[in-house]
Design a protein around this motif. Structure first.
Motif, PDB file in Angstrom:
ATOM      1  N   LYS A 149      80.431  22.218  32.576  1.00  0.00           N
ATOM      2  CA  LYS A 149      80.633  23.188  31.494  1.00  0.00           C
ATOM      3  C   LYS A 149      80.220  24.566  31.985  1.00  0.00           C
ATOM      4  CE  LYS A 149      81.087  25.360  27.588  1.00  0.00           C
ATOM      5  NZ  LYS A 149      80.405  25.086  26.327  1.00  0.00           N
ATOM      6  N   VAL A 150      81.065  25.556  31.751  1.00  0.00           N
ATOM      7  CA  VAL A 150      80.774  26.947  32.075  1.00  0.00           C
ATOM      8  C   VAL A 150      81.048  27.781  30.837  1.00  0.00           C
ATOM      9  CG1 VAL A 150      81.429  28.915  33.480  1.00  0.00           C
ATOM     10  CG2 VAL A 150      81.333  26.658  34.509  1.00  0.00           C
ATOM     11  N   HIS A 151      80.126  28.667  30.502  1.00  0.00           N
ATOM     12  CA  HIS A 151      80.281  29.512  29.314  1.00  0.00           C
ATOM     13  C   HIS A 151      80.286  30.972  29.757  1.00  0.00           C
ATOM     14  CE1 HIS A 151      80.243  30.732  25.198  1.00  0.00           C
ATOM     15  NE2 HIS A 151      79.819  29.572  24.722  1.00  0.00           N
ATOM     16  N   ILE A 152      81.484  31.507  29.977  1.00  0.00           N
ATOM     17  CA  ILE A 152      81.636  32.866  30.472  1.00  0.00           C
ATOM     18  C   ILE A 152      81.046  33.882  29.499  1.00  0.00           C
ATOM     19  CG2 ILE A 152      83.313  34.634  31.147  1.00  0.00           C
ATOM     20  CD1 ILE A 152      83.110  32.258  33.096  1.00  0.00           C
ATOM     21  N   GLN A 153      81.240  33.633  28.211  1.00  0.00           N
ATOM     22  CA  GLN A 153      80.771  34.581  27.200  1.00  0.00           C
ATOM     23  C   GLN A 153      79.243  34.648  27.177  1.00  0.00           C
ATOM     24  OE1 GLN A 153      80.515  33.240  23.190  1.00  0.00           O
ATOM     25  NE2 GLN A 153      81.565  35.040  22.374  1.00  0.00           N
ATOM     26  N   VAL A 154      78.590  33.488  27.098  1.00  0.00           N
ATOM     27  CA  VAL A 154      77.125  33.453  27.031  1.00  0.00           C
ATOM     28  C   VAL A 154      76.500  33.848  28.364  1.00  0.00           C
ATOM     29  CG1 VAL A 154      75.129  31.920  26.772  1.00  0.00           C
ATOM     30  CG2 VAL A 154      77.021  31.787  25.149  1.00  0.00           C
ATOM     31  N   GLY A 155      77.054  33.325  29.462  1.00  0.00           N
ATOM     32  CA  GLY A 155      76.490  33.634  30.766  1.00  0.00           C
ATOM     33  C   GLY A 155      76.744  35.054  31.226  1.00  0.00           C
ATOM     34  N   GLN A 156      77.774  35.685  30.669  1.00  0.00           N
ATOM     35  CA  GLN A 156      78.127  37.070  30.980  1.00  0.00           C
ATOM     36  C   GLN A 156      78.318  37.268  32.488  1.00  0.00           C
ATOM     37  OE1 GLN A 156      76.092  40.168  28.534  1.00  0.00           O
ATOM     38  NE2 GLN A 156      74.807  38.481  27.831  1.00  0.00           N
ATOM     39  N   PHE A 157      79.189  36.427  33.079  1.00  0.00           N
ATOM     40  CA  PHE A 157      79.479  36.574  34.490  1.00  0.00           C
ATOM     41  C   PHE A 157      80.964  36.366  34.737  1.00  0.00           C
ATOM     42  CE2 PHE A 157      78.292  32.095  33.891  1.00  0.00           C
ATOM     43  CZ  PHE A 157      79.362  31.423  34.489  1.00  0.00           C
ATOM     44  N   SER A 158      81.417  36.898  35.847  1.00  0.00           N
ATOM     45  CA  SER A 158      82.814  36.729  36.224  1.00  0.00           C
ATOM     46  C   SER A 158      82.997  35.383  36.901  1.00  0.00           C
ATOM     47  CB  SER A 158      83.233  37.835  37.189  1.00  0.00           C
ATOM     48  OG  SER A 158      84.505  37.536  37.751  1.00  0.00           O
ATOM     49  N   PRO A 159      84.047  34.659  36.547  1.00  0.00           N
ATOM     50  CA  PRO A 159      84.279  33.376  37.226  1.00  0.00           C
ATOM     51  C   PRO A 159      84.618  33.541  38.705  1.00  0.00           C
ATOM     52  CG  PRO A 159      86.118  33.923  35.784  1.00  0.00           C
ATOM     53  CD  PRO A 159      85.038  34.913  35.493  1.00  0.00           C
ATOM     54  N   VAL A 160      84.992  34.756  39.113  1.00  0.00           N
ATOM     55  CA  VAL A 160      85.285  34.986  40.533  1.00  0.00           C
ATOM     56  C   VAL A 160      84.127  35.699  41.232  1.00  0.00           C
ATOM     57  CG1 VAL A 160      87.782  34.908  40.291  1.00  0.00           C
ATOM     58  CG2 VAL A 160      86.589  37.075  39.966  1.00  0.00           C
ATOM     59  N   GLU A 163      81.894  29.095  46.863  1.00  0.00           N
ATOM     60  CA  GLU A 163      81.683  27.761  47.425  1.00  0.00           C
ATOM     61  C   GLU A 163      81.639  26.704  46.324  1.00  0.00           C
ATOM     62  OE1 GLU A 163      78.704  25.381  50.530  1.00  0.00           O
ATOM     63  OE2 GLU A 163      78.331  27.484  50.047  1.00  0.00           O
ATOM     64  N   VAL A 164      81.080  27.065  45.178  1.00  0.00           N
ATOM     65  CA  VAL A 164      81.009  26.135  44.044  1.00  0.00           C
ATOM     66  C   VAL A 164      82.405  25.694  43.621  1.00  0.00           C
ATOM     67  CG1 VAL A 164      80.443  25.946  41.591  1.00  0.00           C
ATOM     68  CG2 VAL A 164      78.793  26.951  43.177  1.00  0.00           C
ATOM     69  N   TRP A 165      83.283  26.665  43.409  1.00  0.00           N
ATOM     70  CA  TRP A 165      84.641  26.325  42.970  1.00  0.00           C
ATOM     71  C   TRP A 165      85.362  25.489  44.029  1.00  0.00           C
ATOM     72  CZ3 TRP A 165      85.217  26.473  38.121  1.00  0.00           C
ATOM     73  CH2 TRP A 165      84.754  27.526  37.328  1.00  0.00           C
ATOM     74  N   GLY A 166      85.114  25.774  45.285  1.00  0.00           N
ATOM     75  CA  GLY A 166      85.733  24.986  46.337  1.00  0.00           C
ATOM     76  C   GLY A 166      85.287  23.533  46.303  1.00  0.00           C
ATOM     77  N   LEU A 167      83.991  23.314  46.099  1.00  0.00           N
ATOM     78  CA  LEU A 167      83.461  21.953  46.002  1.00  0.00           C
ATOM     79  C   LEU A 167      84.076  21.206  44.825  1.00  0.00           C
ATOM     80  CD1 LEU A 167      79.668  22.681  46.657  1.00  0.00           C
ATOM     81  CD2 LEU A 167      81.151  21.290  48.113  1.00  0.00           C
ATOM     82  N   ARG A 226      93.016  31.839  43.398  1.00  0.00           N
ATOM     83  CA  ARG A 226      92.216  31.480  44.575  1.00  0.00           C
ATOM     84  C   ARG A 226      92.044  29.972  44.711  1.00  0.00           C
ATOM     85  NH1 ARG A 226      87.290  35.973  44.451  1.00  0.00           N
ATOM     86  NH2 ARG A 226      88.574  37.777  43.852  1.00  0.00           N
ATOM     87  N   PHE A 227      91.956  29.285  43.566  1.00  0.00           N
ATOM     88  CA  PHE A 227      91.713  27.842  43.559  1.00  0.00           C
ATOM     89  C   PHE A 227      92.734  27.169  42.639  1.00  0.00           C
ATOM     90  CE2 PHE A 227      87.678  29.953  44.424  1.00  0.00           C
ATOM     91  CZ  PHE A 227      87.269  29.316  45.584  1.00  0.00           C
ATOM     92  N   PRO A 228      93.979  27.082  43.068  1.00  0.00           N
ATOM     93  CA  PRO A 228      95.056  26.620  42.171  1.00  0.00           C
ATOM     94  C   PRO A 228      94.993  25.145  41.799  1.00  0.00           C
ATOM     95  CG  PRO A 228      95.887  26.939  44.404  1.00  0.00           C
ATOM     96  CD  PRO A 228      94.497  27.500  44.388  1.00  0.00           C
ATOM     97  N   ARG A 229      94.169  24.356  42.489  1.00  0.00           N
ATOM     98  CA  ARG A 229      94.083  22.928  42.174  1.00  0.00           C
ATOM     99  C   ARG A 229      92.927  22.588  41.248  1.00  0.00           C
ATOM    100  NH1 ARG A 229      92.483  20.214  46.112  1.00  0.00           N
ATOM    101  NH2 ARG A 229      92.056  21.852  47.661  1.00  0.00           N
ATOM    102  N   LEU A 230      92.234  23.585  40.737  1.00  0.00           N
ATOM    103  CA  LEU A 230      91.125  23.325  39.815  1.00  0.00           C
ATOM    104  C   LEU A 230      91.611  22.595  38.565  1.00  0.00           C
ATOM    105  CD1 LEU A 230      89.052  26.629  39.856  1.00  0.00           C
ATOM    106  CD2 LEU A 230      88.232  24.369  40.556  1.00  0.00           C
ATOM    107  N   ILE A 244      90.388  34.246  34.494  1.00  0.00           N
ATOM    108  CA  ILE A 244      90.762  32.860  34.783  1.00  0.00           C
ATOM    109  C   ILE A 244      92.030  32.821  35.635  1.00  0.00           C
ATOM    110  CG2 ILE A 244      91.526  30.684  33.756  1.00  0.00           C
ATOM    111  CD1 ILE A 244      88.511  31.263  33.517  1.00  0.00           C
ATOM    112  N   ALA A 245      92.964  33.707  35.359  1.00  0.00           N
ATOM    113  CA  ALA A 245      94.166  33.782  36.196  1.00  0.00           C
ATOM    114  C   ALA A 245      93.783  34.139  37.635  1.00  0.00           C
ATOM    115  CB  ALA A 245      95.143  34.809  35.627  1.00  0.00           C
ATOM    116  N   ALA A 246      92.829  35.059  37.795  1.00  0.00           N
ATOM    117  CA  ALA A 246      92.378  35.441  39.134  1.00  0.00           C
ATOM    118  C   ALA A 246      91.700  34.260  39.829  1.00  0.00           C
ATOM    119  CB  ALA A 246      91.422  36.630  39.043  1.00  0.00           C
ATOM    120  N   LEU A 247      90.926  33.493  39.075  1.00  0.00           N
ATOM    121  CA  LEU A 247      90.260  32.318  39.634  1.00  0.00           C
ATOM    122  C   LEU A 247      91.280  31.295  40.130  1.00  0.00           C
ATOM    123  CD1 LEU A 247      87.732  30.541  40.121  1.00  0.00           C
ATOM    124  CD2 LEU A 247      87.979  29.759  37.738  1.00  0.00           C
ATOM    125  N   LEU A 248      92.284  31.049  39.330  1.00  0.00           N
ATOM    126  CA  LEU A 248      93.283  30.041  39.688  1.00  0.00           C
ATOM    127  C   LEU A 248      94.177  30.501  40.838  1.00  0.00           C
ATOM    128  CD1 LEU A 248      94.098  28.810  36.104  1.00  0.00           C
ATOM    129  CD2 LEU A 248      93.227  27.378  37.960  1.00  0.00           C
TER     130      LEU A 248
END
Length: 291
Positions: free
Chosen positions: A130-141, A147-151, A184-188, A178-182
Motif C-alpha cells: 500500500k502506498v498513499h501519495i496524498q498522506v506521504g506527500q511524495f512523488s512516486p518517481v 530500486e523499490v519499484w524495480g523489485l 519507467r516500470f510498465p509491468r507494475l 502515475i503515468a510517469a511511473l508506468l
C-alpha cells in the motif's frame, strides 16, 4: 434488512462463497487511534465530517468483517514520514501470521534503505503493498524509490496506490505522476485506489494503456462519495469494459456508513451479476491465487 442480512443475501443471490475485500485497514493500535483522531477532527486532507462506523477493538473488527462474509482482506498500512515503514511492515507481517485470512500487506516510503526492507518484505511473503501519495506527500518517481519499484515489478506483487486527488489534492496526486511511473516500470501491477477519484476518466485511460493496472471500488458509488466526487455518468460503460480489472474495496473500518451500503452501491449500478461476481470475488481470487 440489517447490513449483515443484506451481505448474506447479496452473496446468496450471486452464488458467492464469500467476498474478497482488498482495501481494509488493520494497523498498530496507537497508529489507528491517531488516524481516527484525524478523521474526527476533519483534518485538512479530509475536508468534511467523517464519522468512523466501526470504531471497535481489533478482535471485534475482525469478527464484524468475517460476519459480512469477507473471506480475504488486507491490513493497509502506510507511513506519513521516514523511518516508519519498516516498523509497520514488521507489525503487518506479525498480523498476517496470526490472521490467516489476511493477505500479508507491506508498505514503503522514499528513504535510504527502502529497497532493503522491501526486499525483506517480499522474501517474507508480502502479497500486496500500500502506498498513499496524498498522506506521504511524495512523488512516486522519487529517485529513492527507483530500486523499490524495480523489485516489486520483478516480483509481480500488486501495489494499492492512493494517487487520485480526492478528497483533497496534493502536490503529487493526480494521473501525471502515475503515468510517469508506468513509463519507467510498465509491468507494475498497480491497483488504483478509489478508482482514482476524482480523476476517474484519466485513470481509466491509464488502465487502457497498461494491462497491469487495476482499480478498486473503495468508497466509490456510495452516497457519501457521490456527494463530493461523483463518478461521471458518461464513463459507466467503461466500468463494464474493465469489469475483469476492478476489485472490491471498502476502507473498513474507516467508513462513515454501513458495510452493506458499499455492496448495495455496486449492485445499484445494474451492471449485472457476472460483473458483481467478478468485482466482489473472482477478480481478486485470480489476482491472489485464492481458490
Amino acid at each position: 434488512m440489517s447490513e449483515d442480512d443484506y451481505a448474506a443475501d447479496f452473496r446468496t443471490r450471486l452464488g458467492l462463497s464469500g467476498i474478497i475485500d482488498i482495501h481494509t485497514h488493520f494497523m498498530p493500535e496507537q497508529v489507528l487511534r491517531k488516524v481516527w483522531d484525524y478523521f474526527d477532527s476533519a483534518g485538512p486532507l479530509i475536508g468534511r465530517s467523517w464519522p468512523i462506523a466501526y470504531r471497535d477493538e481489533e478482535q471485534v473488527r475482525l469478527k464484524t468483517l468475517r460476519g459480512f462474509g469477507v473471506r480475504a482482506f488486507t491490513s493497509m498500512v502506510y507511513p506519513h514520514k521516514a523511518e516508519m515503514a519498516a516498523w509497520l511492515n514488521q507489525w503487518s507481517a506479525d498480523f498476517a501470521a496470526r490472521t490467516p485470512d489476511c493477505l500479508h500487506t507491506s508498505t514503503f516510503y522514499p528513504e535510504p534503505g527502502a529497497a532493503g526492507y522491501v526486499a525483506e518484505a517480499l522474501a517474507a511473503g508480502a502479497r500486496i503493498f500500500k502506498v498513499h501519495i496524498q498522506v506521504g506527500q511524495f512523488s512516486p518517481v522519487d529517485p529513492l524509490l527507483t530500486e523499490v519499484w524495480g523489485l516489486i515489478q520483478d516480483a509481480g506483487v500488486p501495489v494499492v496506490v492512493h494517487c487520485g486527488s480526492g478528497p483533497t489534492a496534493g502536490k503529487f496526486t493526480g494521473p501525471g505522476p502515475i503515468a510517469a511511473l508506468l513509463e519507467r516500470f510498465p509491468r507494475l501491477r498497480l491497483i488504483i485506489a478509489h478508482m482514482g477519484a476524482p480523476e476517474y476518466s484519466e485513470f481509466l485511460d491509464i488502465a487502457a494503456a497498461y494491462d497491469g493496472v487495476l482499480l478498486d471500488t473503495t468508497m466509490n458509488f456510495t452516497d457519501f462519495f457521490e456527494a463530493a466526487d461523483p463518478f461521471p455518468v458518461g464513463e459507466r460503460g467503461r466500468l463494464r469494459e474493465f469489469g475483469d480489472r476492478i476489485l472490491f474495496g471498502s476502507d473498513f473500518p474507516n467508513i462513515p456508513y454501513s458495510y452493506g451500503h458499499a455492496l448495495q452501491s455496486l449492485e445499484r449500478l445494474e451492471l449485472g451479476e457476472d460483473w458483481l461476481r467478478g468485482v466482489c470475488y473472482g477478480n481478486a481470487a485470480r489476482e491472489f491465487g485464492i481458490v
